[in-house]
Write a protein that holds these residues in place. Sequence first.
Motif, PDB file in Angstrom:
ATOM      1  N   ARG A 240       0.848  -1.196   0.000  1.00 44.44           N
ATOM      2  CA  ARG A 240       0.000   0.000   0.000  1.00 44.44           C
ATOM      3  C   ARG A 240       0.884   1.247   0.000  1.00 44.44           C
ATOM      4  NH1 ARG A 240      -4.048   1.556   3.132  1.00 44.44           N
ATOM      5  NH2 ARG A 240      -5.227   1.933   1.246  1.00 44.44           N
ATOM      6  N   ILE A 241       0.718   2.084  -1.011  1.00 50.00           N
ATOM      7  CA  ILE A 241       1.527   3.291  -1.182  1.00 50.00           C
ATOM      8  C   ILE A 241       0.628   4.521  -1.207  1.00 50.00           C
ATOM      9  CG2 ILE A 241       3.081   4.539  -2.743  1.00 50.00           C
ATOM     10  CD1 ILE A 241       4.195   1.930  -3.687  1.00 50.00           C
ATOM     11  N   ALA A 242       1.057   5.587  -0.535  1.00 47.00           N
ATOM     12  CA  ALA A 242       0.372   6.875  -0.605  1.00 47.00           C
ATOM     13  C   ALA A 242       1.276   7.866  -1.336  1.00 47.00           C
ATOM     14  CB  ALA A 242       0.057   7.398   0.795  1.00 47.00           C
ATOM     15  N   ILE A 243       0.737   8.516  -2.352  1.00 46.38           N
ATOM     16  CA  ILE A 243       1.446   9.586  -3.059  1.00 46.38           C
ATOM     17  C   ILE A 243       0.846  10.910  -2.607  1.00 46.38           C
ATOM     18  CG2 ILE A 243       1.922  10.647  -5.303  1.00 46.38           C
ATOM     19  CD1 ILE A 243       1.695   7.881  -6.552  1.00 46.38           C
TER      20      ILE A 243
ATOM     21  N   SER B  90      -3.487  15.351  -2.439  1.00 51.75           N
ATOM     22  CA  SER B  90      -2.892  16.605  -2.913  1.00 51.75           C
ATOM     23  C   SER B  90      -2.216  17.401  -1.801  1.00 51.75           C
ATOM     24  CB  SER B  90      -3.969  17.477  -3.581  1.00 51.75           C
ATOM     25  OG  SER B  90      -4.969  17.841  -2.645  1.00 51.75           O
ATOM     26  N   ASN B  91      -2.462  17.041  -0.546  1.00 54.00           N
ATOM     27  CA  ASN B  91      -1.833  17.776   0.567  1.00 54.00           C
ATOM     28  C   ASN B  91      -1.795  16.903   1.822  1.00 54.00           C
ATOM     29  OD1 ASN B  91      -4.398  18.138   2.094  1.00 54.00           O
ATOM     30  ND2 ASN B  91      -4.919  19.495   0.372  1.00 54.00           N
ATOM     31  N   GLY B  92      -1.156  17.433   2.848  1.00 54.20           N
ATOM     32  CA  GLY B  92      -0.987  16.686   4.091  1.00 54.20           C
ATOM     33  C   GLY B  92      -2.273  16.433   4.834  1.00 54.20           C
ATOM     34  N   ASN B  93      -3.220  17.374   4.732  1.00 59.11           N
ATOM     35  CA  ASN B  93      -4.503  17.180   5.420  1.00 59.11           C
ATOM     36  C   ASN B  93      -5.235  15.957   4.873  1.00 59.11           C
ATOM     37  OD1 ASN B  93      -5.597  18.561   7.626  1.00 59.11           O
ATOM     38  ND2 ASN B  93      -5.696  20.481   6.483  1.00 59.11           N
ATOM     39  N   GLU B  94      -5.199  15.808   3.543  1.00 60.12           N
ATOM     40  CA  GLU B  94      -5.843  14.640   2.931  1.00 60.12           C
ATOM     41  C   GLU B  94      -5.143  13.356   3.366  1.00 60.12           C
ATOM     42  OE1 GLU B  94      -6.040  15.084  -1.279  1.00 60.12           O
ATOM     43  OE2 GLU B  94      -7.350  16.855  -1.215  1.00 60.12           O
ATOM     44  N   LEU B  95      -3.797  13.396   3.434  1.00 55.38           N
ATOM     45  CA  LEU B  95      -3.053  12.224   3.899  1.00 55.38           C
ATOM     46  C   LEU B  95      -3.428  11.896   5.341  1.00 55.38           C
ATOM     47  CD1 LEU B  95      -0.836  10.052   3.669  1.00 55.38           C
ATOM     48  CD2 LEU B  95       0.817  11.801   4.384  1.00 55.38           C
ATOM     49  N   LYS B  96      -3.549  12.920   6.172  1.00 53.28           N
ATOM     50  CA  LYS B  96      -3.906  12.706   7.578  1.00 53.28           C
ATOM     51  C   LYS B  96      -5.247  11.997   7.695  1.00 53.28           C
ATOM     52  CE  LYS B  96      -4.831  16.335  10.248  1.00 53.28           C
ATOM     53  NZ  LYS B  96      -4.598  17.482  11.156  1.00 53.28           N
ATOM     54  N   ASN B  97      -6.210  12.435   6.899  1.00 52.71           N
ATOM     55  CA  ASN B  97      -7.526  11.776   6.913  1.00 52.71           C
ATOM     56  C   ASN B  97      -7.417  10.340   6.409  1.00 52.71           C
ATOM     57  OD1 ASN B  97      -8.821  14.082   7.888  1.00 52.71           O
ATOM     58  ND2 ASN B  97      -9.171  14.899   5.830  1.00 52.71           N
TER      59      ASN B  97
ATOM     60  N   LEU C 177      -7.945   6.231   8.424  1.00 50.62           N
ATOM     61  CA  LEU C 177      -8.779   5.132   7.934  1.00 50.62           C
ATOM     62  C   LEU C 177      -7.971   3.878   7.633  1.00 50.62           C
ATOM     63  CD1 LEU C 177     -11.008   7.184   5.456  1.00 50.62           C
ATOM     64  CD2 LEU C 177     -11.632   6.397   7.751  1.00 50.62           C
ATOM     65  N   ALA C 178      -6.703   4.040   7.252  1.00 55.80           N
ATOM     66  CA  ALA C 178      -5.898   2.878   6.851  1.00 55.80           C
ATOM     67  C   ALA C 178      -4.412   3.189   7.038  1.00 55.80           C
ATOM     68  CB  ALA C 178      -6.170   2.529   5.399  1.00 55.80           C
ATOM     69  N   ASN C 179      -3.622   2.133   7.120  1.00 57.94           N
ATOM     70  CA  ASN C 179      -2.172   2.285   7.200  1.00 57.94           C
ATOM     71  C   ASN C 179      -1.549   2.107   5.823  1.00 57.94           C
ATOM     72  OD1 ASN C 179      -2.110   2.565  10.050  1.00 57.94           O
ATOM     73  ND2 ASN C 179      -2.356   0.354  10.263  1.00 57.94           N
ATOM     74  N   PHE C 180      -0.397   2.740   5.637  1.00 51.65           N
ATOM     75  CA  PHE C 180       0.343   2.593   4.388  1.00 51.65           C
ATOM     76  C   PHE C 180       1.704   1.979   4.680  1.00 51.65           C
ATOM     77  CE2 PHE C 180      -2.648   6.026   3.402  1.00 51.65           C
ATOM     78  CZ  PHE C 180      -3.187   5.547   2.219  1.00 51.65           C
ATOM     79  N   ASP C 181       2.198   1.215   3.719  1.00 49.74           N
ATOM     80  CA  ASP C 181       3.536   0.636   3.845  1.00 49.74           C
ATOM     81  C   ASP C 181       4.603   1.649   3.449  1.00 49.74           C
ATOM     82  OD1 ASP C 181       2.627  -2.127   4.445  1.00 49.74           O
ATOM     83  OD2 ASP C 181       1.824  -2.020   2.406  1.00 49.74           O
ATOM     84  N   LEU C 182       4.242   2.551   2.531  1.00 46.12           N
ATOM     85  CA  LEU C 182       5.205   3.516   2.007  1.00 46.12           C
ATOM     86  C   LEU C 182       4.480   4.809   1.638  1.00 46.12           C
ATOM     87  CD1 LEU C 182       8.087   4.158   0.871  1.00 46.12           C
ATOM     88  CD2 LEU C 182       7.318   3.165  -1.296  1.00 46.12           C
TER      89      LEU C 182
ATOM     90  N   PHE D 142       1.672   8.591  11.788  1.00 40.65           N
ATOM     91  CA  PHE D 142       2.690   8.069  10.861  1.00 40.65           C
ATOM     92  C   PHE D 142       3.514   7.047  11.616  1.00 40.65           C
ATOM     93  CE2 PHE D 142       6.400   7.852   8.200  1.00 40.65           C
ATOM     94  CZ  PHE D 142       5.926   8.092   6.918  1.00 40.65           C
ATOM     95  N   LYS D 143       3.318   5.771  11.308  1.00 36.46           N
ATOM     96  CA  LYS D 143       3.974   4.701  12.045  1.00 36.46           C
ATOM     97  C   LYS D 143       5.468   4.633  11.747  1.00 36.46           C
ATOM     98  CE  LYS D 143       0.107   1.552  12.775  1.00 36.46           C
ATOM     99  NZ  LYS D 143      -0.337   0.143  12.662  1.00 36.46           N
TER     100      LYS D 143
END
Length: 561
Positions: free
Chosen positions: A21-24, A51-58, A62-67, A93-94
């Motif tokens: 699972r990757i988040a860009i 598109s920004n850190g707030n979206e990543l935070k949300n 809901l889910a964890n990312f590997d990268l 952020f684990k």
Amino acid sequence: MTEASQLLPTAEKSRQSRLLRIAIVEDNATARTNLRGHLMAIEQFDIASYSNGNELKNGLRLANFDLVLMDFHLGQSKTGVEWILQLQEQGLFKASTGLVFVTSDGMPQTIGQILDLHPDFIIIKPYTMRSLRLNMIHYLRLRKEIQPVLDCMSRKDNLQALNIITHMLKGNVNKRFKNDFLKMRGRLLMAEKQYPEAISLYSDVLKKSSNILWAHWGLIKSEFFTGRWQQCQKMLNHLISESLTKDKAFEWMASLSIGKKDYHEAARLLDNIKDSELSIQATRLKVFAYKMLDKSDLAQALLEKKVQNNLSVKDRMFDYALELARFHIQMAEHLVNSDDHVTLSQEDYEEQRLHKLIEARKLIGKANRGQADRQSETQKNYMLALAYTIEGDQERAEKLIHDTNSIGSLSKANTSTLIDAVKVWFGLGNSDKANEILAECDEQLLVQENHIERLICAELVSELEETYHIEKDRALAANDKGMKLYNAREYSDAIACFHKAYSTFPGVPAFSLNLLQCLGDLEQQEFKGLLVDHLLQELETVTLNEKNQKRLARIKVKLGR
């Protein structure tokens, strides 16, 4: 099915069967789409785009990312570094999550900030498919090698993760992964507060290659938290000459000066960093130095400038607005707790205090817009409650802190918010509740990984103890806690407690002896600038009972004196 796979837990089998699972995180839609396409050409991944850190935070809620692939510049938002630091502080952020930075900015200040986070690698735009592929393949192979370590870290079992990586390093490690393994082991040693071992690891790495920056910063951080500040200073003196590390080195050197209560030197060192380049933590450090030097006008001007210069970067502006609000509240507190107001007429004194509190409430209201998470709400509501307490409006303060729908729990509050809460409860006359939260604040300071937050909050706690005349009780409590930690052989935390007791209520031989004994067990000659020789000279000037005389003699032998 093999025998080994049959023994795997269900969660482990699930992890092996699913896609990585990757988040860009990239503000430019075209760049985001292109990067996703390039990654999918390397291997099949489960990719989410933001598109920004707030979206990543949300997304992380809901889910964890590997990268996570994080762009540095994110348009009208904080930088990628600022977002990662915030997400780490909030526990979103684990430690087991991989981190890759993407940037077109090759400026030393930018690369220096990124390197301080120890990312797995950096992608410089414009990147080639070959460079992206090589880095990703290296990371994927590394991740496969250390997956058992990452699984332990995901379960917050850092000690087991450390044991595994240590065992792996004793075997035949692929040369391509050797430094990655050492970097991981260093992180885990620091997480477990095994600082002497971390110092040894980073020193060995630097002996083989002196230009490995993650080892430099790891060594500096280990020495800082061990209290070996003289050695820390020597390393920083070298790093201020390097463009990639200069600003960060000045920031660390200023931190050492704050720790030694040399506020003039701290302010001077931070003058070497342009105001526009000061991080929010470095800004807090400079504001604190100005405040301790009674240069409140300079502190206020700096914060106002940072708010004004970040009006277009809303997320960062909110942070600076809250810092300025807290500064106004502290100035109002100073008017209440000091004798300065005797030189003013009662009318002028009330007007100045009320003006500070009104300004603080305006700024909190400004910061409130667009910040809806529970932790931010808790922070702002306690700041408001403190402002009302100082103003004498206990009814409104009580309504805020008893309204659980708006105030939330303090369980995830940062240390600064805990200190605000302590002041509110003292102001409302509930010293039991205040002391309960103060004890929680002590626990949080022991595990606080941000050195600037730890320094500033420790100083604020000291001011609070002096204001409410609880220095003796707090020193005794710190010493008792230190004894428990010492008996459990948790020396790094024990020495911090003994130093707290010693500095909070000076002149108690037992505190000096406990601190000296812990230094002997750690084989250190100093702790936070306090030298063994100074402690020995102090103890020579007091009369010790027979038991303590024998104890001091044993400590001297251990110290080679």
